[in-house]
Design a protein around this motif. Structure first.
Motif, PDB file in Angstrom:
ATOM      1  N   PHE A 124     -44.986 -40.925   1.061  1.00 27.44           N
ATOM      2  CA  PHE A 124     -45.015 -39.381   0.226  1.00 27.44           C
ATOM      3  C   PHE A 124     -44.885 -39.421  -1.093  1.00 27.44           C
ATOM      4  O   PHE A 124     -43.941 -40.205  -1.472  1.00 27.44           O
ATOM      5  CB  PHE A 124     -44.028 -38.996   1.136  1.00 27.44           C
ATOM      6  N   GLU A 125     -46.273 -38.782  -1.581  1.00 31.95           N
ATOM      7  CA  GLU A 125     -46.139 -38.827  -2.727  1.00 31.95           C
ATOM      8  C   GLU A 125     -45.995 -37.252  -3.664  1.00 31.95           C
ATOM      9  O   GLU A 125     -46.738 -36.641  -3.159  1.00 31.95           O
ATOM     10  CB  GLU A 125     -48.036 -39.205  -3.120  1.00 31.95           C
ATOM     11  N   PRO A 126     -44.951 -36.452  -3.996  1.00 30.22           N
ATOM     12  CA  PRO A 126     -44.755 -35.592  -3.563  1.00 30.22           C
ATOM     13  C   PRO A 126     -45.560 -34.473  -4.761  1.00 30.22           C
ATOM     14  O   PRO A 126     -45.892 -33.725  -5.220  1.00 30.22           O
ATOM     15  CB  PRO A 126     -42.653 -35.173  -4.435  1.00 30.22           C
ATOM     16  N   ASN A 127     -46.386 -35.957  -5.709  1.00 30.70           N
ATOM     17  CA  ASN A 127     -46.542 -34.751  -7.579  1.00 30.70           C
ATOM     18  C   ASN A 127     -47.951 -35.287  -6.782  1.00 30.70           C
ATOM     19  O   ASN A 127     -49.247 -34.522  -7.213  1.00 30.70           O
ATOM     20  CB  ASN A 127     -46.532 -36.142  -8.755  1.00 30.70           C
ATOM     21  N   ASP A 128     -48.579 -35.577  -5.660  1.00 30.55           N
ATOM     22  CA  ASP A 128     -50.105 -35.992  -5.330  1.00 30.55           C
ATOM     23  C   ASP A 128     -51.114 -33.927  -5.069  1.00 30.55           C
ATOM     24  O   ASP A 128     -49.819 -32.851  -4.516  1.00 30.55           O
ATOM     25  CB  ASP A 128     -50.473 -35.908  -3.423  1.00 30.55           C
ATOM     26  N   PRO A 129     -52.021 -33.427  -5.573  1.00 31.15           N
ATOM     27  CA  PRO A 129     -52.092 -32.040  -5.735  1.00 31.15           C
ATOM     28  C   PRO A 129     -52.018 -31.878  -4.571  1.00 31.15           C
ATOM     29  O   PRO A 129     -51.471 -30.165  -4.381  1.00 31.15           O
ATOM     30  CB  PRO A 129     -52.971 -32.292  -6.583  1.00 31.15           C
ATOM     31  N   ARG A 130     -51.861 -32.226  -3.347  1.00 34.88           N
ATOM     32  CA  ARG A 130     -53.054 -31.982  -2.179  1.00 34.88           C
ATOM     33  C   ARG A 130     -51.587 -31.274  -1.441  1.00 34.88           C
ATOM     34  O   ARG A 130     -51.438 -30.191  -0.880  1.00 34.88           O
ATOM     35  CB  ARG A 130     -53.711 -32.757  -0.902  1.00 34.88           C
ATOM     36  N   ILE A 131     -50.165 -32.312  -1.553  1.00 37.43           N
ATOM     37  CA  ILE A 131     -49.007 -31.692  -1.374  1.00 37.43           C
ATOM     38  C   ILE A 131     -48.247 -30.477  -1.907  1.00 37.43           C
ATOM     39  O   ILE A 131     -47.676 -29.580  -1.231  1.00 37.43           O
ATOM     40  CB  ILE A 131     -48.116 -33.170  -1.166  1.00 37.43           C
ATOM     41  N   LYS A 132     -49.094 -30.281  -2.778  1.00 37.79           N
ATOM     42  CA  LYS A 132     -48.250 -29.564  -3.726  1.00 37.79           C
ATOM     43  C   LYS A 132     -48.469 -27.782  -3.551  1.00 37.79           C
ATOM     44  O   LYS A 132     -48.303 -27.006  -3.759  1.00 37.79           O
ATOM     45  CB  LYS A 132     -48.306 -29.409  -5.154  1.00 37.79           C
ATOM     46  N   GLU A 133     -50.281 -27.954  -3.183  1.00 34.67           N
ATOM     47  CA  GLU A 133     -50.828 -27.220  -2.115  1.00 34.67           C
ATOM     48  C   GLU A 133     -50.458 -26.475  -0.899  1.00 34.67           C
ATOM     49  O   GLU A 133     -50.081 -25.362  -0.789  1.00 34.67           O
ATOM     50  CB  GLU A 133     -52.003 -27.330  -2.540  1.00 34.67           C
ATOM     51  N   ASP A 134     -50.312 -27.515  -0.157  1.00 33.10           N
ATOM     52  CA  ASP A 134     -49.679 -27.507   0.927  1.00 33.10           C
ATOM     53  C   ASP A 134     -48.356 -26.851   0.850  1.00 33.10           C
ATOM     54  O   ASP A 134     -47.134 -25.701   2.465  1.00 33.10           O
ATOM     55  CB  ASP A 134     -49.603 -28.318   2.040  1.00 33.10           C
ATOM     56  N   LEU A 135     -47.311 -27.657   0.184  1.00 35.89           N
ATOM     57  CA  LEU A 135     -45.964 -27.039  -0.026  1.00 35.89           C
ATOM     58  C   LEU A 135     -46.313 -25.728  -0.517  1.00 35.89           C
ATOM     59  O   LEU A 135     -45.205 -25.255  -0.201  1.00 35.89           O
ATOM     60  CB  LEU A 135     -45.226 -28.178  -1.042  1.00 35.89           C
ATOM     61  N   LEU A 136     -46.966 -25.247  -1.872  1.00 40.75           N
ATOM     62  CA  LEU A 136     -46.880 -23.450  -1.898  1.00 40.75           C
ATOM     63  C   LEU A 136     -46.813 -23.058  -0.795  1.00 40.75           C
ATOM     64  O   LEU A 136     -46.868 -21.353  -0.205  1.00 40.75           O
ATOM     65  CB  LEU A 136     -47.602 -22.970  -3.035  1.00 40.75           C
ATOM     66  N   ARG A 137     -48.083 -23.346   0.116  1.00 38.30           N
ATOM     67  CA  ARG A 137     -48.329 -22.690   0.932  1.00 38.30           C
ATOM     68  C   ARG A 137     -47.763 -22.415   2.498  1.00 38.30           C
ATOM     69  O   ARG A 137     -47.712 -21.016   3.174  1.00 38.30           O
ATOM     70  CB  ARG A 137     -49.631 -22.953   1.520  1.00 38.30           C
ATOM     71  N   VAL A 138     -46.766 -23.039   2.307  1.00 40.83           N
ATOM     72  CA  VAL A 138     -45.488 -23.350   3.272  1.00 40.83           C
ATOM     73  C   VAL A 138     -44.192 -22.522   2.866  1.00 40.83           C
ATOM     74  O   VAL A 138     -44.553 -21.283   4.351  1.00 40.83           O
ATOM     75  CB  VAL A 138     -44.596 -24.605   4.323  1.00 40.83           C
ATOM     76  N   ILE A 139     -44.456 -22.637   1.562  1.00 38.93           N
ATOM     77  CA  ILE A 139     -43.094 -21.222   1.389  1.00 38.93           C
ATOM     78  C   ILE A 139     -43.825 -19.830   1.183  1.00 38.93           C
ATOM     79  O   ILE A 139     -42.924 -18.948   1.879  1.00 38.93           O
ATOM     80  CB  ILE A 139     -42.556 -21.426  -0.615  1.00 38.93           C
ATOM     81  N   HIS A 140     -45.245 -19.788   0.966  1.00 41.83           N
ATOM     82  CA  HIS A 140     -45.748 -18.748   0.780  1.00 41.83           C
ATOM     83  C   HIS A 140     -44.979 -17.657   2.121  1.00 41.83           C
ATOM     84  O   HIS A 140     -44.689 -16.444   3.177  1.00 41.83           O
ATOM     85  CB  HIS A 140     -46.742 -18.266   0.517  1.00 41.83           C
ATOM     86  N   GLN A 141     -45.660 -18.957   3.745  1.00 45.49           N
ATOM     87  CA  GLN A 141     -44.919 -18.120   4.793  1.00 45.49           C
ATOM     88  C   GLN A 141     -43.975 -17.874   5.474  1.00 45.49           C
ATOM     89  O   GLN A 141     -43.787 -17.100   5.532  1.00 45.49           O
ATOM     90  CB  GLN A 141     -46.222 -19.546   5.143  1.00 45.49           C
ATOM     91  N   TYR A 142     -42.608 -18.662   4.885  1.00 50.30           N
ATOM     92  CA  TYR A 142     -41.768 -18.316   4.798  1.00 50.30           C
ATOM     93  C   TYR A 142     -41.285 -17.195   4.012  1.00 50.30           C
ATOM     94  O   TYR A 142     -40.419 -16.122   5.054  1.00 50.30           O
ATOM     95  CB  TYR A 142     -40.617 -19.575   4.290  1.00 50.30           C
ATOM     96  N   LEU A 143     -41.989 -16.572   3.116  1.00 48.84           N
ATOM     97  CA  LEU A 143     -41.129 -15.677   2.476  1.00 48.84           C
ATOM     98  C   LEU A 143     -41.174 -14.336   2.865  1.00 48.84           C
ATOM     99  O   LEU A 143     -41.497 -13.493   3.355  1.00 48.84           O
ATOM    100  CB  LEU A 143     -41.970 -15.514   0.988  1.00 48.84           C
ATOM    101  N   GLN A 144     -43.358 -14.727   3.321  1.00 49.90           N
ATOM    102  CA  GLN A 144     -43.931 -13.746   3.900  1.00 49.90           C
ATOM    103  C   GLN A 144     -42.672 -13.273   5.848  1.00 49.90           C
ATOM    104  O   GLN A 144     -42.654 -12.347   5.996  1.00 49.90           O
ATOM    105  CB  GLN A 144     -45.268 -13.426   4.366  1.00 49.90           C
ATOM    106  N   ASN A 145     -42.553 -14.126   6.662  1.00 47.54           N
ATOM    107  CA  ASN A 145     -41.856 -14.114   7.905  1.00 47.54           C
ATOM    108  C   ASN A 145     -40.588 -13.531   7.073  1.00 47.54           C
ATOM    109  O   ASN A 145     -40.288 -13.185   8.012  1.00 47.54           O
ATOM    110  CB  ASN A 145     -41.918 -15.916   8.458  1.00 47.54           C
ATOM    111  N   GLU A 146     -39.328 -14.270   6.918  1.00 45.21           N
ATOM    112  CA  GLU A 146     -38.457 -13.246   6.209  1.00 45.21           C
ATOM    113  C   GLU A 146     -38.377 -11.799   5.194  1.00 45.21           C
ATOM    114  O   GLU A 146     -37.160 -10.796   5.391  1.00 45.21           O
ATOM    115  CB  GLU A 146     -37.916 -14.495   5.470  1.00 45.21           C
ATOM    116  N   GLY A 147     -39.235 -10.953   4.899  1.00 46.58           N
ATOM    117  CA  GLY A 147     -39.947 -10.022   4.697  1.00 46.58           C
ATOM    118  C   GLY A 147     -39.839  -9.936   3.177  1.00 46.58           C
ATOM    119  O   GLY A 147     -40.219  -8.927   2.655  1.00 46.58           O
ATOM    120  N   PHE A 148     -39.725 -10.790   2.424  1.00 45.44           N
ATOM    121  CA  PHE A 148     -39.626 -10.798   0.774  1.00 45.44           C
ATOM    122  C   PHE A 148     -41.052 -10.661   0.581  1.00 45.44           C
ATOM    123  O   PHE A 148     -41.823 -11.667  -0.541  1.00 45.44           O
ATOM    124  CB  PHE A 148     -39.345 -11.978   0.530  1.00 45.44           C
TER     125      PHE A 148
END
Length: 712
Positions: free
Chosen positions: A186-210
């Motif tokens: 797992f390479e955390p600096n991989d641009p693809r991993i970073k992009e996926d991580l942002l999308r996952v966080i964005h989904q969580y914020l939307q689900n929690e009402g932020f």
């Protein structure tokens, strides 16, 4: 026509080479299959040999290292002789599961002889009785009884061998797990991993009402995405220009690349390809000009030895294939090779052509659940009941109540007042103790003898605090000393003498830059560790200061005193911001929970209390121990704040459950003297304690002893 024929010849050559490679691969696969078949044959031969050996050794079983499989094969052969190969399927089931044979042995007297041989190691008396009642062949019974007597002597050795093999396998598996390099997985600096991580966080914020926070994150991510799209389009143009052989356009686009090393390497490959195509087209004058003007300055870029000389040689050749180095060169395949060699800078463009993968529902929660499951499965002690995870700020550590004394550390000549773990990432943890004999001693958990003794104090050691490799000690000689045990000649690196009487408490900040001390003079002194200068002095207590604790940020210090109060101090201003005065006795210890919402205090009213800082009141009172006399008995939070571990004047270490307040375990014995301090290491699953008997002790969990033994 000659050029086309040459190209066709080259294509045919490549096709033939590919066919040869495929044939070689098929041959290799066939060879591997043959090897596997040979291995299977060898295994079958070995099994047959083992069966023959078992038949020859039926009446003379003197080998102490005979394994369990040989016994089963011997029993199977005897059963086959007794029953004339009747019921082969039943014998196979018997080899797979001895427990089934036991059940059949009890419920089916007809198959008694078969089950008897298989179970003779586990139930000898029952088999002997069944042999007397059901056996039709006296000669076989005699042989079987002899085997039982021999097997009886070998059972223990066999079980030991099995356990040793299991331990070796477990050790091998652990070593294999430790050898995994997570950075390769797992390479955390991989641009693809970073992009996926942002999308996952964005989904969580939307689900929690932020919603607003999610939109802000999306806007910032889109701004970065716009730059990435621009870069991807640029690489897309370079890719197309190379494949089309548009070298002037390729040179213009490559000149705009920002990374100098990548730009030069790509330029060299592009110029080389252009040169080879000019040679292939018989345009030697243009090829010569390109070689001198563009390729010669980049000669050092290539890692292929002699490549530039081969390029010069091609100026004298009629075709590229006359050079040994470029014999298999092909115009179109070579262009694709350039893109393949620089895949890392073109992969973002390739990814952009694919539609983004849809984020599955609750993806962040699923990932966290997977991580927690992994930690539970690979914990030191796998819990029998599923634990309740209440924090993500710490890794899960399975806490199993210690119930067994491991080691007694002897060396101090007076009571041991304090003890700390030195967890420096080594395989074997160290502990450090301070005693009434004026010494500080360092120990390893696997040795009862001290590894190092720190001398310099002229009175007893009351408290210790650790930061990385540094140890701070508070003593009755009015000083605080800072030690570096790694220094052999002069391990004491600093002596701080400000207090006017005994110093009872010392504490590092989490960054190790500052140090607090409290003592009999009712004052708290804040020091700069590097310079040794006093930064501030806090003095509102009306009794001696017995214990100290810092917040993780280092901006708040909590103190306990003989005046039965707990005070919260702002470090920068020196102002007391809060005072708790519920205790009925002197406060002997204070510790802060990892989430900094609770504090644990001990006092000389036979009670330890857990306080909610937000409510400014105690929410749990822990009783059952003794703490009333002049001793400083301490208590501490256990792993994940689920338990509290503390000393007592009754000779026991007490472990309480935080939720219920019940005592879960007591370690020690009555009459052993006061237990002053106890600490638990989640990394090693070890509890250590120290007390009035001049010893330190380590405790761990043993499955052979009941957890509740010490509560009886």
């Amino acid at each position: 026509m000659d050029l086309k024929e040459n190209e066709n010849q080259n294509i045919n050559q490549n096709i033939n080479q590919n066919q040869n490679i495929n044939q070689n691969q098929n041959i290799n696969q066939n060879e591997n299959q043959n090897q596997n078949q040979n291995e299977n044959i060898n295994q079958n031969q070995n099994e047959n040999n083992n069966q023959n050996n078992n038949q020859n050794n039926e009446n003379n079983n003197q080998n102490e290292n005979q394994n369990e499989n040989q016994n089963q094969n011997q029993n199977q052969n005897q059963n086959q002789n007794e029953n004339n190969n009747q019921n082969e399927n039943q014998n196979e089931n018997q080899n797979q599961n001895q427990n089934q044979n036991q059940n059949q042995n009890e419920n089916n007297n007809q198959n008694n002889n078969q089950n008897e041989n298989i179970n003779q190691n586990e139930n000898e008396n029952e088999n002997e009785n069944e042999n007397e009642n059901e056996n039709e062949n006296e000669n076989e019974n005699i042989n079987e009884n002899e085997n039982q007597n021999n097997n009886k002597n070998n059972n223990q050795n066999e079980n030991q061998n099995i356990n040793q093999n299991n331990n070796q396998n477990n050790n091998q598996n652990n070593n294999e797990n430790q050898a995994i390099d997570l950075n390769q997985v797992f390479e955390p600096n991989d641009p693809r991993i970073k992009e996926d991580l942002l999308r996952v966080i964005h989904q969580y914020l939307q689900n929690e009402g932020f919603t607003s926070t999610a939109l802000t994150l999306q806007d910032e991510a889109l701004a970065q995405t716009a730059d990435q799209i621009k870069t991807r389009n640029h690489f897309k143009k370079i890719r197309k220009a190379i494949l089309d052989g548009n070298w002037s356009e390729t040179e213009t686009l490559c000149a705009k690349l920002t990374t100098a090393t990548t730009r030069k390497s790509l330029f060299y490959e592009v110029y080389k390809q252009q040169f080879l195509e000019l040679i292939d087209a018989q345009e030697f004058q243009k090829a010569y000009s390109l070689l001198n003007k563009s390729i010669k300055p980049l000669e050092g870029i290539t890692q292929k030895k002699g490549e530039f000389s081969e390029l010069c040689y091609l100026l004298t050749c009629s075709s590229v294939q006359e050079s040994e180095m470029f014999r298999n060169w092909d115009r179109h395949l070579s262009r694709k090779t350039i893109l393949k060699n620089f895949r890392s800078i073109f992969e973002t463009q390739e990814r952009s052509t694919q539609p983004p993968t849809e984020v599955t529902p609750n993806r962040l929660i699923v990932l966290l659940q997977q991580a927690i499951t992994y930690q539970i499965e690979h914990s030191t002690y796998k819990p029998l009941a599923l634990p309740k995870i209440t924090t993500l700020l710490e890794d899960f550590n399975s806490f199993v109540l210690p119930n067994t004394l491991n080691t007694i550390f002897r060396g101090h000549r007076d009571a041991v007042k304090c003890i700390e773990f030195i967890e420096n990432g080594h395989h074997n943890a160290q502990i450090v103790t301070g005693g009434g004999d004026n010494t500080i001693r360092l120990w390893t958990l696997d040795s009862p003898e001290s590894q190092k003794i720190l001398l310099g104090h002229s009175s007893r050691i009351w408290d210790l605090s650790l930061y990385n490799h540094l140890i701070a000690s508070a003593s009755g000689d009015e000083t605080v000393k800072i030690w570096n045990p790694a220094l052999d000649s002069r391990p004491c690196v600093s002596t701080l003498q400000v207090h006017k009487n005994s110093v009872y408490a010392v504490e590092f900040t989490s960054d190790g830059n500052r140090l607090a001390s409290g003592g009999y003079d009712k004052k708290i002194n804040l020091f700069d560790v590097l310079t040794g200068s006093v930064l501030n002095t806090l003095h509102e207590h009306t009794g001696l200061v017995s214990t100290l604790a810092f917040s993780s940020a280092g901006n708040l210090v909590i103190s306990g005193s003989k005046d039965k109060s707990i005070k919260f101090w702002d470090v920068r201003s020196g102002i007391c911001v809060a005072t708790y005065s519920t205790h009925l006795g002197e406060v002997t210890s204070v510790s802060l929970s990892s989430d900094e919402t609770k504090i644990l205090t001990g006092s000389k009213d036979n009670a330890n209390r857990i306080w909610d800082i937000r409510l400014a009141k105690p929410i749990m009172r822990l009783k059952g121990h003794q703490n009333t006399s002049k001793n400083f008995v301490k208590c501490n939070f256990g792993p994940n704040q689920r338990v509290v571990i503390g000393g007592s004047e009754d000779g026991f270490v007490h472990i309480w459950d935080v939720e219920s307040g019940n005592i879960l375990q007591r370690l020690g014995s009555r009459g052993a003297g006061v237990i002053y301090d106890a600490k638990y290491s989640s990394s090693f699953g070890i509890l250590v304690s120290c007390g009035d008997d001049s010893n330190a002790k380590s405790w761990s969990f043993s499955p052979s002893q009941d957890i509740l033994d010490n509560l009886k």
